[in-house]
Design an enzyme around this catalytic site. Structure first.
Site, PDB file in Angstrom:
ATOM      1  N   GLY A 184       1.571   1.321  -4.200  1.00 43.62           N
ATOM      2  CA  GLY A 184       2.719   1.977  -3.568  1.00 43.62           C
ATOM      3  C   GLY A 184       2.254   3.183  -2.780  1.00 43.62           C
ATOM      4  N   ASN A 185       3.170   4.066  -2.445  1.00 38.56           N
ATOM      5  CA  ASN A 185       2.800   5.308  -1.773  1.00 38.56           C
ATOM      6  C   ASN A 185       3.777   6.412  -2.176  1.00 38.56           C
ATOM      7  OD1 ASN A 185       5.066   5.367   0.219  1.00 38.56           O
ATOM      8  ND2 ASN A 185       4.129   3.420   0.815  1.00 38.56           N
ATOM      9  N   HIS A 186       3.597   7.602  -1.620  1.00 41.26           N
ATOM     10  CA  HIS A 186       4.353   8.767  -2.098  1.00 41.26           C
ATOM     11  C   HIS A 186       5.707   8.956  -1.420  1.00 41.26           C
ATOM     12  CE1 HIS A 186       1.142  10.096  -4.656  1.00 41.26           C
ATOM     13  NE2 HIS A 186       0.277  10.036  -3.650  1.00 41.26           N
TER      14      HIS A 186
END
Ligand code: PMT
Length: 396
Positions: free
Chosen positions: A207-209
């Site tokens: 995923g990412n932030h």
């Protein structure tokens, strides 16, 4: 509210006793009110109270066993400007989400062409249950608007989220629904928001932030300006509810693409602010991967580019706006995306940890139009940034 035709659905929960107040408020504001009660709801509020206050007969069964008269659910649904189901119990919610049609209230819901709004009420653990959450998400995707339950003391003695919203706030929500200023310029706008999660195994993902804040602020600004919004959101902790919002929650890039493919044709503008994972594991392990070898290799395959798909499948009236967040060569990479993905605009975020970009409350953007003209903005709250983006893309 003068002359507005409000159909009230009452299902069987303790909060049903508050519906008397809701009917009084709506009637005082000049609305016409008709009511359908599920059989269980009459344990919590008398049909006589509902009928007296609404000044209309109450419908409970498909046909009246005394008079032999048929309660025409199609006619009731056609009559209503809006159908508000309050309280909505976990049981009614589940039936609405799964297509079960075993009472008059449900048959009327499935016959509705206009807006349905629900005000859920149930106990704390029920409201948090994954099944109930999943059912609410299904209904949101079906275009139902949800007035979330509020926090406080519950009939069970527990404290927490599950109380039906107060009658005056439900009435205010219905008023908003009628007052949303639609103009000749109102548009249907598709927005993507948040990250995507690409599963590695049942407990891990890539995923990412992205927090989704930018996308949700864009949706809020579009709604405040009188537009209809379809917000397709990756996993975030954010919630948004509005009569003109259809919120579709997805996990993966592939699911986001499917949702965009389903809705893009009906929209005039697409704002793609999601931070979509470029790659996903080719194979998702069905069981948790155990820590054994010193090294573990994941084989990744490319995800579909959702923005490029939308840009390639549009008519002359549809505009597409992309976002870019770069850590280096920012302008060069953003302009490359503008050309390669054939966009009308690209919004370049400056990346400054905790200040601009992922998760931050603020953002510093430059918008490039398709001729590569730049409009630079100072650091602002994401709420203000959303308004700036709209003012540029809707003007041109
Ligand atoms: O959610 P927040 O915490 O508020 O943060 C907001 C944000 C920084 C995530 C947002 O403002 C933002 O910049 N999003 C785009 C991030 C990015 O750099 O995306 P990208 O370079 O991978 O993609 C460029 C554009 O193509 C984006 O519009 C993206 O939505 C789209 N894209 C990318 C890949 C893909 N497979 N499909 C896409 O649609």
């Amino acid at each position: 509210m003068q002359g507005k035709r409000i159909l009230l659905g009452i299902s069987g929960g303790i909060a049903a006793y508050k519906i008397a107040y809701l009917i009084r408020i709506l009637k005082k504001q000049g609305a016409e009110v008709r009511a359908i009660m599920t059989p269980a709801s009459s344990d919590f509020i008398s049909p006589l109270v509902v009928s007296t206050l609404s000044e209309n007969p109450v419908h409970m069964e498909f046909w009246n066993k005394k008079t032999g008269e048929w309660a025409n659910h199609v006619e009731l649904a056609l009559w209503a400007d809006v159908f508000i189901i309050a309280p909505t119990t976990a049981n009614t919610l589940a039936k609405m989400a799964s297509g079960i049609c075993d009472n008059l209230l449900l048959a009327t819901y499935f016959s509705m062409k206009g807006k349905t709004i629900i005000a859920p009420a149930m106990d704390l653990d029920m409201y948090q249950h994954p099944t109930v959450k999943r059912n609410m998400e299904t209904l949101l995707s079906d275009g139902v608007s949800i007035i979330p339950a509020t926090e406080g003391a519950l009939a069970s003695g527990l404290e927490g989220q599950g109380r039906m919203e107060e009658p005056e706030n439900i009435a205010a929500y219905i008023q908003d629904f009628f007052q949303v200023k639609k103009t000749a310029d109102s548009k249907r706008i598709l927005i993507t928001a948040g990250p995507t999660y690409e599963a590695i195994d049942p407990v891990r993902f890539i995923g990412n932030h992205s927090s989704g804040k930018m996308g949700y602020e864009l949706a809020t600004a579009c709604l405040a300006a009188g537009n209809d919004v379809i917000l397709i959101s990756g996993p975030t902790a954010l919630e948004l509810t509005h009569p003109n919002l259809q919120l579709i929650k997805v996990q993966t890039a592939q699911q986001m693409l499917v949702a965009v493919q389903e809705h893009w044709k009906s929209c005039e503008l697409g704002i793609f602010s999601a931070a979509v994972a470029d790659y996903r594991p080719e194979n998702v392990a069905t069981q948790k991967i155990k820590k054994q070898a010193e090294e573990h290799t994941l084989h990744l395959v490319k995800n579909p580019d959702i923005l490029t798909w939308a840009s390639q499948h549009r008519n002359e009236q549809q505009k597409v706006v992309g976002f870019a967040l770069e850590t280096n060569n920012a302008k060069e990479y953003a302009l490359d995306k503008l050309t390669r993905k054939n966009l009308d605009f690209i919004v370049l975020n400056e990346f400054v940890k905790d200040v601009s970009g992922f998760q931050a409350e603020t953002n510093k953007i430059t918008i490039f139009d398709k001729d590569k003209n730049a409009i630079e903005f100072p650091l602002k709250s994401k709420k203000e940034v959303a308004k700036d983006v709209l003012s540029v893309v809707l003007k041109n």
